[in-house]
Each structure stands twice: as C-alpha cells, then as structure tokens.
Scaffold this active site. Sequence first.
Site, mmCIF file in Angstrom:
data_model
loop_
_atom_site.group_PDB
_atom_site.id
_atom_site.type_symbol
_atom_site.label_atom_id
_atom_site.label_comp_id
_atom_site.label_asym_id
_atom_site.label_seq_id
_atom_site.Cartn_x
_atom_site.Cartn_y
_atom_site.Cartn_z
ATOM 1 N N ARG A 1 17.106 30.569 27.183
ATOM 2 C CA ARG A 1 17.599 30.984 25.843
ATOM 3 C C ARG A 1 18.388 29.875 25.290
ATOM 4 O O ARG A 1 18.432 29.844 23.915
ATOM 5 C CB ARG A 1 18.144 32.504 25.818
ATOM 6 C CG ARG A 1 17.016 33.548 25.935
ATOM 7 C CD ARG A 1 17.642 34.874 26.168
ATOM 8 N NE ARG A 1 18.747 35.272 25.491
ATOM 9 C CZ ARG A 1 19.705 35.841 25.752
ATOM 10 N NH1 ARG A 1 20.180 36.199 27.151
ATOM 11 N NH2 ARG A 1 20.816 36.167 24.886
ATOM 12 N N HIS B 1 32.860 43.016 30.254
ATOM 13 C CA HIS B 1 32.211 41.821 29.945
ATOM 14 C C HIS B 1 32.301 41.597 28.294
ATOM 15 O O HIS B 1 32.745 42.474 27.579
ATOM 16 C CB HIS B 1 30.709 42.263 30.078
ATOM 17 C CG HIS B 1 29.696 41.190 30.056
ATOM 18 N ND1 HIS B 1 29.335 40.426 31.187
ATOM 19 C CD2 HIS B 1 29.117 40.464 28.885
ATOM 20 C CE1 HIS B 1 28.797 39.235 30.912
ATOM 21 N NE2 HIS B 1 28.484 39.305 29.487
ATOM 22 N N SER C 1 20.531 41.215 28.938
ATOM 23 C CA SER C 1 21.092 40.389 29.703
ATOM 24 C C SER C 1 22.536 40.805 30.245
ATOM 25 O O SER C 1 22.840 40.822 31.419
ATOM 26 C CB SER C 1 21.392 39.024 28.774
ATOM 27 O OG SER C 1 22.275 38.074 29.616
ATOM 28 N N ASP D 1 17.783 37.179 35.108
ATOM 29 C CA ASP D 1 18.695 36.961 33.858
ATOM 30 C C ASP D 1 19.086 35.672 33.750
ATOM 31 O O ASP D 1 19.006 34.863 32.821
ATOM 32 C CB ASP D 1 19.608 37.869 33.592
ATOM 33 C CG ASP D 1 20.685 37.621 32.741
ATOM 34 O OD1 ASP D 1 20.215 37.582 31.425
ATOM 35 O OD2 ASP D 1 21.738 37.198 32.826
ATOM 36 N N LYS E 1 23.324 42.507 34.271
ATOM 37 C CA LYS E 1 24.557 42.020 35.175
ATOM 38 C C LYS E 1 25.286 43.025 35.525
ATOM 39 O O LYS E 1 25.521 43.068 36.631
ATOM 40 C CB LYS E 1 24.781 40.791 34.625
ATOM 41 C CG LYS E 1 24.062 39.644 34.522
ATOM 42 C CD LYS E 1 24.893 38.430 34.174
ATOM 43 C CE LYS E 1 25.415 38.287 32.646
ATOM 44 N NZ LYS E 1 24.495 37.609 31.848
#
Length: 437
Positions: free
Chosen positions: A171, A83, A186, A164, A190
């Site tokens: 956000r 990520h 966040s 999320d 995930k």
Amino acid sequence: MLKMHDIITKKQDGRELDEEEIAFFVKGVTDGSIPDYQISALLMAIWFRGMTEEETITLTEYLADSGETNELPSVKGKKVDKHSTGGVGDKVSLIVGPMVAAANKGIYVPKMAGRGLGFTGGTLDKLESCAGVNTEISATEFEKIVADLGFCIAGQSKRLAPADAVLSALRDVTCTHNSIPLIAASVMSKKLASGSECIVLDVKCGSGGFCKTVRDATELARLMVRIGARENRKTIAIITDMSSPLGSAVGNSVELIEAIRVLEGKGDEQLTELCITVAANMLYIANAGNYEECVSLVEETLYDGSALDKLAELVERLGGDKRYIYDTNLFEESNVTAMLVADKSGYITKIDAMEVGKAASVLGAGRDVMGEQIDNTAGIILNKRIGDRIEEGEALATLQAKNLERAQLGMEYLFKAVTIGDTKPEERKIIIKTIGA
Ligand code: URA
C-alpha cells in the site's frame, strides 16, 4: 477453483467479495503464492470501489489469523493496547505507556510499535535514539518486560498478522494507503492479534494523517469501533488534530526529549492534554474507575515522577542507558544547527504537518526506503505554534542535521510549511471528538 483474476475483476465491478474469496486472498498473501502485482491490483480496486462493513470485518479477521496471536499468558491483568493511525511529531506512545503502567492499577500495556517511513516517524526509532536501546527483542523477553514493568514498547513480532505487513508495504508504494476499509482492517487486525481486551485508537485528522477531513476520520473511527465490538474488544477512538505537528519537536532524539519533558510535567500543553486523554481512556476502558478518577490517576504520574521512572526502567530493560532519561544533555548533538527566521511579521496561521514531516525527513530523521539508516540527531524544534505572533527576523524553528546540504534542504521545505498572515487564526482544539465505549 478460485482465481485472483476473477476476484480482481469482481472488485473492479464494485461487487462484494465473499468470505471464501477473502480467505483465498489472505492465504495467498501469507504464503507468497499470489504475486505482488495481483495483490496490488486488488488493493487498487478496493481503493476505488471500497468495501462493505461485512467485507472489512472478514478481511480484518483473516489478516489477524494469518499468523500467531500474542496472548501473554504470564501477564495476569487486563491488557490495553493503544494505536495511532500515524502522524508527524507523534510521540504519544512513549508517554502514555509509562503513564498507564505508573498508575499501578494492574492494567498492562503491551505496545508493539513500528518504524518511520516517508514523512511519518516511528516510535521504535525515537526510543532507539537513546544510547544502547534495542527494541528488536524476542516474544519471551517482551512478555517478561510487560509482566515486570506493566508495559513494554518493542518491535512488532514478524509472526503477528504477517499478511498485514505484506499489504501495508505494498500500500505504501502503490498509493493505496489512504483507503478507509484498508486502514481499518490493517489497524484492527494487528490489535486483534496482539491479544488485548481493550483498545484505544488515536485517529489522526489533518494534512499529516491519512484522513484529511473530520468526516473521513469519523467514518474510520466508527468502523474500527464497530469491528472492535464485533470481536468483543472494548474500543474507544479519539479523533485528534493532525493539521499541524503534535508538540514542538519532529525527529527522533528531539521527540524522545520532548516525551521526557511531558513525563516531567513540563511538556507542551496540547501534547500533554492529548496524552492525559489517551492514558485516562486506557484506564477507563479497563475499568480502573470513572473517567474523572482516571484523569487524576494519570495526572498524578506526571507530578510524582513515577511515569518518568517507568520510561527509565524500560530503557534499561531494552539495554539502554537510563541516565539519558534523567539528563537529556547526554543525548548526542547534531553536527549542524540552523535557525529558520520569519521573513515578515504577523501571526502563524499554518504549520502544515505533512510538509514539516518531509522537512524532518530530508534533514535525515526519516527514511525513503525500508531499512535505511536514519540520523538520530536530525530534526526540527518549532519555536512557535499556530496563532502565535512573530516578528520579522525572529526565530521560527531550529533545524538539526548532519551536514549543511541537508540543513539547507530542510530549511527550504520548512519555509514552505509555515504561513504567516495578518489575522490571528481561531484556536484549534487537539481533541476533536471521542467515539465508542
Ligand atoms: N496504521 C496502521 O497500522 N495501518 C494503516 O493502514 C494505517 C495506520
């Protein structure tokens, strides 16, 4: 009985929320019983007051549990997820997924990715710039592709960490995206929901990332590594430079083409270095060998063409035309091509990532609001890197757009993004530091 009013006030006062309050909040976000304005108010209070590590871990766990998890039972092997916290010109997932799969060590990469918004691009949009590719596939198809190819890059299931998705969208529009606990919760929610045992995080640092300083990036990286450890996921965070765009292409098809160049072993040096580092860490964390062996394994996939073949296989499984991967001349050309030339001689001292991202966006490569159509062919190819010498009148960058108006606007943004000075700046390293595992 718990009330959002009291929870917001408590956080405004800088006090720690307990598990019951966080659970109540996430449940209300998931089932829609808390209105957006109260969710946003709490996000803003968190943005100002922060969260303790315990609060952040609790929030992460409840966000991860707000939907389904993606265990991929038919995938028999270690699963490694990757990520990035997001940046400009970031096409790393398109490169490292195929590299790890091609290394053929029984390690799987189930990569759920997102779309671009604002000045940052999205992996799905880049992949879909290849004719025919559709990344919105079912969970069953996703699992089959991971099992067959060793990796898949596709859209995130709406059932995975749905709370999320609500928080992230709010956000974005309430300027509360750059809060370290909120980013950590966040990202890690995930990753927990995606079911991978091992996680490699690329934490971007600089004007084009959420963390502008090494200090903030280090705090975020450490926090995410600690959350991973608490949840029994081996986690490595690599802090990487995002003060200037990654590689030379920013857009959609231009970035996919640049990813192909790396997979051909002919890519930008820093981008290639970063991809090798991330892919090697993905293998290493999944016990494929010592770190040096993992580096050799992933390098080999670039030299023997096996990683490129993996990308072509993915494109085909997603309904696309894999000939594009082997012949990039097939990619559609933009209507307008313009050249930005240097107005003076000197050294390139700055190419501001965020400003380049904005320039690409106005050219048509990005979205202002969710769901907006993007122009696959729009984008920027930088001819120079920081530290390069440039002469007055020499081409700095090529811009691609649908029409002259967009090209003109993109040119104005890009002009402001680049600084030419008299002194050669110090060389900037792409890998700043690695934390964890
Ligand atoms: N990436 C995410 O998934 N979430 C954030 O908040 C920031 C980057």
